[in-house]
Design a protein around this motif. Structure first.
Motif, mmCIF file in Angstrom:
data_model
loop_
_atom_site.group_PDB
_atom_site.id
_atom_site.type_symbol
_atom_site.label_atom_id
_atom_site.label_comp_id
_atom_site.label_asym_id
_atom_site.label_seq_id
_atom_site.Cartn_x
_atom_site.Cartn_y
_atom_site.Cartn_z
ATOM 1 N N VAL A 63 81.127 14.112 -63.743
ATOM 2 C CA VAL A 63 81.423 15.016 -64.807
ATOM 3 C C VAL A 63 82.807 15.768 -64.499
ATOM 4 O O VAL A 63 83.056 16.494 -63.473
ATOM 5 C CB VAL A 63 80.561 16.094 -65.136
ATOM 6 N N CYS B 119 84.082 18.051 -71.725
ATOM 7 C CA CYS B 119 83.541 17.473 -70.675
ATOM 8 C C CYS B 119 83.661 15.951 -70.871
ATOM 9 O O CYS B 119 83.604 15.494 -71.848
ATOM 10 C CB CYS B 119 82.116 17.727 -70.198
ATOM 11 N N VAL C 191 85.788 18.218 -65.733
ATOM 12 C CA VAL C 191 85.945 19.390 -66.705
ATOM 13 C C VAL C 191 87.460 20.032 -66.484
ATOM 14 O O VAL C 191 87.469 20.474 -65.221
ATOM 15 C CB VAL C 191 84.919 20.537 -66.410
ATOM 16 N N LEU D 1 75.046 21.496 -68.178
ATOM 17 C CA LEU D 1 75.258 20.176 -67.373
ATOM 18 C C LEU D 1 74.032 19.690 -67.125
ATOM 19 O O LEU D 1 73.793 18.532 -67.135
ATOM 20 C CB LEU D 1 76.444 20.470 -66.456
ATOM 21 N N SER E 117 91.425 21.525 -62.887
ATOM 22 C CA SER E 117 90.125 20.624 -63.123
ATOM 23 C C SER E 117 89.235 20.674 -61.934
ATOM 24 O O SER E 117 89.214 21.064 -60.859
ATOM 25 C CB SER E 117 90.674 19.237 -63.471
ATOM 26 N N ASP F 243 85.697 18.055 -60.731
ATOM 27 C CA ASP F 243 84.713 16.987 -61.025
ATOM 28 C C ASP F 243 83.494 17.039 -60.012
ATOM 29 O O ASP F 243 83.721 17.361 -58.704
ATOM 30 C CB ASP F 243 85.579 15.575 -60.921
#
Length: 246
Positions: free
Chosen positions: A155, A212, A157, A104, A235, A237
């Motif tokens: 991002v 992603c 995920v 990342l 999840s 973020d």
């Protein structure tokens, strides 16, 4: 009316910084498959699910990693029972370290063209039950919640395989180019959203552990409801910006 089409994959651009930046400048998002090692994501998932199991949220007869709901009370963010578990999630080292994974950080350094990337200290996780669909996060932009520089990337995920039936994210491509929109109080997680009119084409799709979604702070996005009836959707973020920006 609203239509949906599949995410546009950007893995073939990972080694071309200029093309990568051009793609996110055009669409407002990047969809990257398998960017994070699957085992890293699943370990974080397992640790969170242990906390969910201890709270009685999971079916004890099903495999832990499956995240099968017990069928008991369904909670949403902000409720006392939810926040008691979520505070323990925030203390997990794997949860805190995931946004700093080299895959990342490497992606963000390519996007910004700079080594000095700041990971926002506020890490956000979601545990979405297969009920309470009226609380699904409405269309919104992240900037009003972040402030600072508009050139901030989120991002998102999924912590585990995330078919659309379990919920996920939908992106309104190109919506960042119209700048900051007016946000109004709206029902759903986050409590604020934007009004949308006309024919809209959202991008969404099934995602797998390690995939992603990266998007600009002005990109309009929304959650998909968890209509699986059986599974929790997990999840995270996290947000990234240049360390030199406000």
């Amino acid at each position: 009316m609203a239509a949906e089409t599949s995410f546009i994959e950007a893995n073939d651009l990972l080694e071309d910084e200029e093309a990568l930046r051009a793609a996110i400048d055009e669409r407002g998002y990047l969809y990257l498959k398998g960017l994070i090692p699957r085992e890293v994501v699943l370990e974080t998932r397992a640790q969170i699910l242990r906390l969910c199991r201890d709270a009685g949220w999971l079916d004890p007869s099903a495999p832990l990693i499956a995240g099968v709901w017990s069928g008991r009370q369904a909670y949403v963010e902000g409720e006392k029972e939810y926040m008691e578990v979520y505070r323990r999630v925030l203390d997990l080292p794997s949860f805190q370290l995931l946004p700093h994974h080299p895959a990342l950080l490497g992606l963000m350094r390519r996007l910004f063209g700079c080594w000095e990337v700041l990971v926002h200290p506020r890490k956000i996780g979601r545990i979405v039950f297969p009920a309470r669909q009226e609380e699904t996060t409405p269309p919104h932009q992240d900037y009003p919640l972040i402030k600072g520089t508009a050139r901030t990337y989120t991002v998102w995920v999924p912590l585990g395989d995330c078919p659309r039936v379990v919920g996920g994210l939908a992106i309104l491509p190109g919506s960042h180019r119209d700048g900051l929109r007016e946000h109004v109080p709206t029902r759903g997680t986050g409590g604020t959203g934007v009004r949308l009119e006309g024919d809209l084409e959202w991008h969404s799709g099934d995602m797998e552990a390690g995939d992603c979604l990266v998007f600009h702070s002005y990109t309009i996005h929304r959650a998909l409801p968890n209509i699986s009836e059986r599974y929790l959707r997990l999840s995270v973020d996290n947000r990234y910006q240049l360390a030199s920006d406000p």
